[in-house]
Write a protein that holds these residues in place. Structure first.
Motif, PDB file in Angstrom:
ATOM      1  N   GLY A  45      25.709  14.059  33.710  1.00  0.00           N
ATOM      2  CA  GLY A  45      24.752  13.330  33.052  1.00  0.00           C
ATOM      3  C   GLY A  45      23.499  14.525  33.013  1.00  0.00           C
ATOM      4  O   GLY A  45      23.655  15.608  32.833  1.00  0.00           O
ATOM      5  N   TRP A  47      22.440  14.769  29.555  1.00  0.00           N
ATOM      6  CA  TRP A  47      22.663  15.122  28.205  1.00  0.00           C
ATOM      7  C   TRP A  47      21.784  13.963  27.302  1.00  0.00           C
ATOM      8  O   TRP A  47      21.734  12.949  27.561  1.00  0.00           O
ATOM      9  CB  TRP A  47      24.276  15.112  27.851  1.00  0.00           C
ATOM     10  CG  TRP A  47      24.871  15.994  28.778  1.00  0.00           C
ATOM     11  CD1 TRP A  47      25.608  15.629  29.655  1.00  0.00           C
ATOM     12  CD2 TRP A  47      24.775  17.384  28.760  1.00  0.00           C
ATOM     13  NE1 TRP A  47      26.469  16.629  30.316  1.00  0.00           N
ATOM     14  CE2 TRP A  47      25.779  17.920  29.726  1.00  0.00           C
ATOM     15  CE3 TRP A  47      24.075  18.427  27.908  1.00  0.00           C
ATOM     16  CZ2 TRP A  47      25.986  19.198  29.953  1.00  0.00           C
ATOM     17  CZ3 TRP A  47      24.216  19.920  28.085  1.00  0.00           C
ATOM     18  CH2 TRP A  47      25.205  20.189  29.225  1.00  0.00           C
ATOM     19  N   THR A  48      21.266  14.644  26.061  1.00  0.00           N
ATOM     20  CA  THR A  48      20.638  13.686  25.248  1.00  0.00           C
ATOM     21  C   THR A  48      21.626  13.475  24.094  1.00  0.00           C
ATOM     22  O   THR A  48      21.498  12.090  23.792  1.00  0.00           O
ATOM     23  CB  THR A  48      19.375  14.585  24.444  1.00  0.00           C
ATOM     24  OG1 THR A  48      18.651  15.312  25.431  1.00  0.00           O
ATOM     25  CG2 THR A  48      18.650  13.622  23.434  1.00  0.00           C
ATOM     26  N   VAL A  73      27.892   5.160  30.921  1.00  0.00           N
ATOM     27  CA  VAL A  73      27.489   6.152  30.460  1.00  0.00           C
ATOM     28  C   VAL A  73      26.949   5.832  29.040  1.00  0.00           C
ATOM     29  O   VAL A  73      27.938   5.640  28.085  1.00  0.00           O
ATOM     30  CB  VAL A  73      28.240   7.486  30.346  1.00  0.00           C
ATOM     31  CG1 VAL A  73      27.500   8.641  29.663  1.00  0.00           C
ATOM     32  CG2 VAL A  73      28.447   7.793  31.943  1.00  0.00           C
ATOM     33  N   THR A  75      24.906   7.615  26.969  1.00  0.00           N
ATOM     34  CA  THR A  75      24.477   8.852  26.114  1.00  0.00           C
ATOM     35  C   THR A  75      25.012   8.823  24.739  1.00  0.00           C
ATOM     36  O   THR A  75      26.306   8.488  24.620  1.00  0.00           O
ATOM     37  CB  THR A  75      25.016  10.141  26.646  1.00  0.00           C
ATOM     38  OG1 THR A  75      24.438  10.169  27.906  1.00  0.00           O
ATOM     39  CG2 THR A  75      24.236  11.271  26.085  1.00  0.00           C
ATOM     40  N   GLN A 121      17.835   6.218  19.978  1.00  0.00           N
ATOM     41  CA  GLN A 121      18.070   6.013  21.610  1.00  0.00           C
ATOM     42  C   GLN A 121      16.629   5.944  22.032  1.00  0.00           C
ATOM     43  O   GLN A 121      16.553   5.172  22.999  1.00  0.00           O
ATOM     44  CB  GLN A 121      18.846   7.450  22.060  1.00  0.00           C
ATOM     45  CG  GLN A 121      19.075   7.121  23.628  1.00  0.00           C
ATOM     46  CD  GLN A 121      20.289   6.216  23.825  1.00  0.00           C
ATOM     47  OE1 GLN A 121      20.893   5.804  22.740  1.00  0.00           O
ATOM     48  NE2 GLN A 121      20.504   5.778  25.037  1.00  0.00           N
TER      49      GLN A 121
END
Length: 239
Positions: A45, A47-48, A73, A75, A121
């Motif tokens: 985890g 991460w953008t 996840v 992302t 996002q």
């Protein structure tokens, strides 16, 4: 805080080029050279955005994508693909990829897609989260959506949805009684300008109906033929 981008790519020249360009743009980067290593780093985890090559040793990029989405996840993931067939691209998008670029790609285009992923996002996160003074729960007909823990209930029965199914349902409920075109749904739920077949919307509507409508009395998700979809108070099911 700088955005952090994970590069999962086994071709050293491409990986190094991406690292240099992204670092120059102010991003913090991490790298993995196999599917297994990439999956392990992605699951940690933080991460953008994840840049994910499809053709990877030990574990394919598509399988990495599938396992990440199965593990909830969320992302944003941009696929890097040398494949040019619509079916391969749509398969990746169906599994939850946010976007894709074809090799060889122009760095300016990839950077623009990364910025779009980050921006969308942030927008999606704000839509999911209740505003100050606003309830976490959205209720519509006999449906309850709990945004913070991403839980959905209908007639006191819990319904398990994938992240993209949840986002699609939330968007439809937020725009209840308003017909949404496939293009609107693509742009607001998938979070990018989709180039290609918008059939992905129809696929996910079918997924939602199997979970939200078919086990219960009253059909919430309605089709406006030739236009798109909307959600209304339960009506007699269309067979």
């Amino acid at each position: 805080m700088s955005a952090q981008i994970l590069i999962i790519e086994d071709e050293e020249k491409i990986s190094r080029l991406l690292e240099m360009e992204l670092n120059f743009e102010g991003y913090v980067t991490g790298k993995a050279v196999s599917g297994i290593e990439g999956l392990e780093k992605a699951l940690i985890g933080g991460w953008t955005v994840i840049l994910l090559d499809i053709m990877l040793p030990k574990l394919s990029g598509i399988e990495v994508l599938r396992r990440l989405r199965q593990a909830q996840v969320s992302t944003p993931i941009i696929l890097l693909t040398a494949r040019d067939t619509t079916s391969d691209i749509v398969h990746g998008l169906d599994l939850g990829a946010n976007d894709y670029v074809k090799k060889p790609f122009k760095m300016e285009e990839l950077l623009a897609r990364i910025r779009t992923c980050i921006r969308n996002q942030q927008l999606i996160t704000s839509l999911r989260s209740p505003k100050e003074g606003e309830s976490d729960v959205i209720e519509f007909d006999d449906l309850s959506i709990y945004r913070l823990n991403r839980t959905v209930m209908r007639q006191n029965v819990r319904i398990d949805l994938t992240p993209k199914e949840f986002d699609l349902l939330l968007y439809l409920v937020r725009h209840r009684n308003q017909v949404q075109t496939r293009e609107q749904l693509i742009n607001h739920v998938w979070g990018y300008e989709f180039v290609g077949d918008t059939n992905i919307v129809d696929v996910y509507i079918r997924y939602l109906r199997k979970k939200i409508d078919y086990p219960f009395k009253g059909q919430l998700i309605q089709t406006c033929r030739g236009v798109g979809y909307c959600i209304k108070e339960g009506e007699t099911r269309e067979d």
